[in-house]
Design a protein around this motif. Structure first.
Motif, PDB file in Angstrom:
ATOM      1  N   LYS A  75       0.730  -1.036  -0.005  1.00  0.00           N
ATOM      2  CA  LYS A  75      -0.013   0.172  -0.189  1.00  0.00           C
ATOM      3  C   LYS A  75       0.797   1.310  -0.024  1.00  0.00           C
ATOM      4  O   LYS A  75       0.738   2.182  -0.639  1.00  0.00           O
ATOM      5  CB  LYS A  75      -0.885  -0.037   1.135  1.00  0.00           C
ATOM      6  N   THR A  87       2.198  -1.700 -13.063  1.00  0.00           N
ATOM      7  CA  THR A  87       1.485  -1.575 -11.883  1.00  0.00           C
ATOM      8  C   THR A  87       1.808  -2.724 -10.906  1.00  0.00           C
ATOM      9  O   THR A  87       2.271  -4.006 -11.481  1.00  0.00           O
ATOM     10  CB  THR A  87      -0.104  -1.444 -12.240  1.00  0.00           C
ATOM     11  N   ARG A  97       2.558   1.703  -3.437  1.00  0.00           N
ATOM     12  CA  ARG A  97       1.683   2.107  -4.406  1.00  0.00           C
ATOM     13  C   ARG A  97       1.490   3.771  -4.351  1.00  0.00           C
ATOM     14  O   ARG A  97       1.182   4.470  -5.188  1.00  0.00           O
ATOM     15  CB  ARG A  97       0.375   1.596  -4.383  1.00  0.00           C
TER      16      ARG A  97
END
Length: 227
Positions: free
Chosen positions: A199, A212, A202
């Motif tokens: 998290k 990604t 990202r």
């Protein structure tokens, strides 16, 4: 020069016990007994690592971690009482490098200190080759990640996760495998640590890039090219 360790805890026995073990291993040690003092000592002592209790008087360990992370990537090991799982995960979200649950063995904590410092100062790196995937360049020897030539501010843990995922684009890495490769055996039962770090990564990746980090629900993560 020996590494300097800042111990932040309101219990004198923690300072006494850890101080003995750390000094025996050749470390310098300084102490803070509340969160306000911890922030002052961080600025004045310039420690190479911080051992930080979550439940600190005046300013909590979580707030101390947050403030330090705004200024520095110095390694942080959080101390947490049994049952403080939410605070522990929050501390890792803020960028702590490791945690250990009280009560703990002083020898185990010293081993954690050494392991985190080795990772941070890349003394255990044998393969110094740069990894390139799309716009991203990962330099494991210097713990640096660049996107389109711009340095990304990432912690050593985040670099190691990106290095692992980028080593085989498109390959699924299960959470347990990421734990084993990046943290070591003692994290085998806490796979949410991986979710927390992914998290954070990202959130730091810029928009418009051609890759990604994909979640494979119930299993793990992989790095994929999207164009």
């Amino acid at each position: 020069m020996p590494y300097k360790i800042l111990i932040c805890d309101d219990q004198p026995i923690i300072h006494e016990t850890l101080g003995v073990y750390l000094r025996e291993e050749g470390f310098d040690v300084c102490s803070a007994y509340d969160g306000s003092e911890a922030l002052l000592k961080f600025e004045s002592e310039l420690p190479d690592m911080i051992i930080l209790d979550i439940m600190m008087p005046k300013v909590t360990g979580i707030e101390v971690c947050r403030e330090i992370r705004h200024k520095s990537d110095v390694p942080i090991i959080m101390l947490t009482a049994k049952g403080e799982e939410i605070d522990r995960v929050l501390g890792l979200e803020l960028g702590a490098d490791d945690y250990i649950v009280k009560p703990f063995s002083a020898r185990e904590l010293v081993a954690r200190v050494k392991a985190v410092l080795r990772r941070y100062h890349h003394e255990s790196k044998d393969d110094n080759s740069v990894i390139r995937v799309a716009e991203m360049e990962i330099d494991p020897s210097n713990y640096e990640v660049k996107i389109n030539g711009t340095l990304l501010r990432v912690t050593p843990k985040e670099v190691e996760i990106l290095e692992l995922l980028a080593s085989q684009p498109g390959k699924l890495f299960e959470r347990e495998k990421i734990l084993e490769r990046v943290w070591g055996y003692y994290y085998y039962s806490d796979t949410r640590v991986v979710d927390t770090q992914i998290k954070r990564i990202r959130q730091k990746l810029p928009e418009g890039i051609s890759f990604t980090i994909t979640t494979v629900y119930g299993l793990g993560y992989k790095l994929e090219l999207i164009r």
